[in-house]
Design a protein around this motif. Structure first.
Motif, PDB file in Angstrom:
ATOM      1  N   MET A  67       0.823  -1.187   0.000  1.00 44.21           N
ATOM      2  CA  MET A  67       0.000   0.000   0.000  1.00 44.21           C
ATOM      3  C   MET A  67       0.867   1.251   0.000  1.00 44.21           C
ATOM      4  N   LYS A  68       1.983   1.182   0.688  1.00 49.28           N
ATOM      5  CA  LYS A  68       2.902   2.310   0.745  1.00 49.28           C
ATOM      6  C   LYS A  68       3.473   2.615  -0.643  1.00 49.28           C
ATOM      7  N   THR A  69       3.734   1.568  -1.407  1.00 46.92           N
ATOM      8  CA  THR A  69       4.288   1.746  -2.741  1.00 46.92           C
ATOM      9  C   THR A  69       3.297   2.452  -3.655  1.00 46.92           C
ATOM     10  N   ILE A  70       2.051   2.059  -3.577  1.00 46.78           N
ATOM     11  CA  ILE A  70       1.024   2.684  -4.413  1.00 46.78           C
ATOM     12  C   ILE A  70       0.896   4.166  -4.068  1.00 46.78           C
ATOM     13  N   ALA A  71       0.899   4.480  -2.792  1.00 47.47           N
ATOM     14  CA  ALA A  71       0.802   5.881  -2.377  1.00 47.47           C
ATOM     15  C   ALA A  71       2.011   6.676  -2.858  1.00 47.47           C
ATOM     16  N   THR A  72       3.174   6.076  -2.802  1.00 47.75           N
ATOM     17  CA  THR A  72       4.384   6.760  -3.259  1.00 47.75           C
ATOM     18  C   THR A  72       4.338   6.987  -4.761  1.00 47.75           C
ATOM     19  N   LEU A  73       3.914   5.988  -5.508  1.00 48.72           N
ATOM     20  CA  LEU A  73       3.813   6.144  -6.959  1.00 48.72           C
ATOM     21  C   LEU A  73       2.807   7.219  -7.335  1.00 48.72           C
ATOM     22  N   LEU A  74       1.696   7.269  -6.628  1.00 43.06           N
ATOM     23  CA  LEU A  74       0.707   8.309  -6.902  1.00 43.06           C
ATOM     24  C   LEU A  74       1.255   9.695  -6.573  1.00 43.06           C
ATOM     25  N   ALA A  75       2.028   9.787  -5.507  1.00 41.04           N
ATOM     26  CA  ALA A  75       2.636  11.070  -5.149  1.00 41.04           C
ATOM     27  C   ALA A  75       3.643  11.502  -6.209  1.00 41.04           C
ATOM     28  N   ILE A  76       4.438  10.570  -6.694  1.00 47.22           N
ATOM     29  CA  ILE A  76       5.414  10.884  -7.747  1.00 47.22           C
ATOM     30  C   ILE A  76       4.692  11.328  -9.013  1.00 47.22           C
ATOM     31  N   ALA A  77       3.635  10.610  -9.364  1.00 50.00           N
ATOM     32  CA  ALA A  77       2.868  10.976 -10.559  1.00 50.00           C
ATOM     33  C   ALA A  77       2.257  12.365 -10.413  1.00 50.00           C
ATOM     34  N   ALA A  78       1.733  12.681  -9.250  1.00 49.84           N
ATOM     35  CA  ALA A  78       1.138  14.002  -9.033  1.00 49.84           C
ATOM     36  C   ALA A  78       2.190  15.102  -9.132  1.00 49.84           C
ATOM     37  N   LEU A  79       3.357  14.861  -8.589  1.00 58.71           N
ATOM     38  CA  LEU A  79       4.423  15.868  -8.659  1.00 58.71           C
ATOM     39  C   LEU A  79       4.915  16.067 -10.082  1.00 58.71           C
ATOM     40  N   THR A  80       5.014  14.988 -10.837  1.00 60.80           N
ATOM     41  CA  THR A  80       5.494  15.125 -12.207  1.00 60.80           C
ATOM     42  C   THR A  80       4.447  15.780 -13.095  1.00 60.80           C
ATOM     43  N   LEU A  81       3.181  15.561 -12.803  1.00 66.40           N
ATOM     44  CA  LEU A  81       2.135  16.233 -13.572  1.00 66.40           C
ATOM     45  C   LEU A  81       2.125  17.723 -13.278  1.00 66.40           C
ATOM     46  N   ALA A  82       2.490  18.092 -12.079  1.00 68.33           N
ATOM     47  CA  ALA A  82       2.530  19.505 -11.713  1.00 68.33           C
ATOM     48  C   ALA A  82       3.738  20.204 -12.333  1.00 68.33           C
ATOM     49  N   ALA A  83       4.763  19.444 -12.673  1.00 69.26           N
ATOM     50  CA  ALA A  83       5.963  20.021 -13.286  1.00 69.26           C
ATOM     51  C   ALA A  83       5.699  20.335 -14.750  1.00 69.26           C
ATOM     52  N   ASN A  84       6.611  21.013 -15.350  1.00 68.40           N
ATOM     53  CA  ASN A  84       6.530  21.342 -16.766  1.00 68.40           C
ATOM     54  C   ASN A  84       6.489  20.054 -17.581  1.00 68.40           C
ATOM     55  N   THR A  85       5.604  19.969 -18.553  1.00 67.57           N
ATOM     56  CA  THR A  85       5.446  18.732 -19.314  1.00 67.57           C
ATOM     57  C   THR A  85       6.702  18.373 -20.096  1.00 67.57           C
ATOM     58  N   ALA A  86       7.471  19.354 -20.522  1.00 68.23           N
ATOM     59  CA  ALA A  86       8.696  19.040 -21.252  1.00 68.23           C
ATOM     60  C   ALA A  86       9.704  18.348 -20.348  1.00 68.23           C
ATOM     61  N   GLY A  92       8.229  11.232 -20.287  1.00 72.21           N
ATOM     62  CA  GLY A  92       8.865   9.935 -20.094  1.00 72.21           C
ATOM     63  C   GLY A  92       8.979   9.525 -18.636  1.00 72.21           C
ATOM     64  N   CYS A  93       8.822  10.461 -17.730  1.00 72.95           N
ATOM     65  CA  CYS A  93       9.018  10.167 -16.311  1.00 72.95           C
ATOM     66  C   CYS A  93       7.895   9.299 -15.749  1.00 72.95           C
ATOM     67  N   ILE A  94       6.670   9.614 -16.091  1.00 72.04           N
ATOM     68  CA  ILE A  94       5.538   8.900 -15.493  1.00 72.04           C
ATOM     69  C   ILE A  94       5.552   7.430 -15.895  1.00 72.04           C
ATOM     70  N   LYS A  95       5.710   7.173 -17.182  1.00 72.66           N
ATOM     71  CA  LYS A  95       5.742   5.793 -17.659  1.00 72.66           C
ATOM     72  C   LYS A  95       6.914   5.029 -17.041  1.00 72.66           C
ATOM     73  N   GLY A  96       8.065   5.664 -17.003  1.00 75.66           N
ATOM     74  CA  GLY A  96       9.237   5.031 -16.411  1.00 75.66           C
ATOM     75  C   GLY A  96       9.070   4.779 -14.927  1.00 75.66           C
ATOM     76  N   ALA A  97       8.427   5.719 -14.223  1.00 78.32           N
ATOM     77  CA  ALA A  97       8.215   5.562 -12.787  1.00 78.32           C
ATOM     78  C   ALA A  97       7.267   4.408 -12.491  1.00 78.32           C
ATOM     79  N   VAL A  98       6.225   4.278 -13.283  1.00 77.31           N
ATOM     80  CA  VAL A  98       5.276   3.181 -13.066  1.00 77.31           C
ATOM     81  C   VAL A  98       5.944   1.838 -13.317  1.00 77.31           C
ATOM     82  N   VAL A  99       6.630   1.727 -14.444  1.00 79.30           N
ATOM     83  CA  VAL A  99       7.296   0.461 -14.773  1.00 79.30           C
ATOM     84  C   VAL A  99       8.386   0.148 -13.746  1.00 79.30           C
ATOM     85  N   GLY A 100       9.185   1.137 -13.402  1.00 79.68           N
ATOM     86  CA  GLY A 100      10.247   0.931 -12.424  1.00 79.68           C
ATOM     87  C   GLY A 100       9.719   0.608 -11.043  1.00 79.68           C
ATOM     88  N   GLY A 101       8.617   1.245 -10.653  1.00 75.63           N
ATOM     89  CA  GLY A 101       8.012   0.977  -9.351  1.00 75.63           C
ATOM     90  C   GLY A 101       7.493  -0.438  -9.232  1.00 75.63           C
TER      91      GLY A 101
END
Length: 78
Positions: A1-20, A24-33
């Motif tokens: 459960m902790k991993t899912i919460a961490t992945l969601l937090a990473i995804a939210a932070l990367t979506l808030a960042a500049n798209t450029a 590639g970060c979101i897909k890589g983070a999900v696969v790597g996680g």
């Protein structure tokens, strides 16, 4: 459960960042996680490594497209 919460937090932070920067970060983070989770419960470490690899790979593709004279994905030539 902790991993899912961490992945969601990473995804939210990367979506808030500049798209450029996040390309590639979101897909890589999900696969790597997921890979890190199954390889010994290291989902967060895998997500971070996947994000870094995904951004690097996206940047390399963008540079190759620019060298070939093509516009990067999502941008038009002027």
């Amino acid at each position: 459960m902790k991993t899912i919460a961490t992945l969601l937090a990473i995804a939210a932070l990367t979506l808030a960042a500049n798209t450029a920067d996040a390309k590639g970060c979101i897909k890589g983070a999900v696969v790597g996680g997921v890979a890190g989770h199954y390889a010994g419960h290291h989902g967060v470490l895998g997500a971070v490594a996947g994000c870094i690899y995904g951004r690097r790979h996206a940047r390399q593709q963008q540079l190759q497209q620019q060298q070939q004279g093509q516009a990067p994905a999502g941008q038009e030539k002027m």
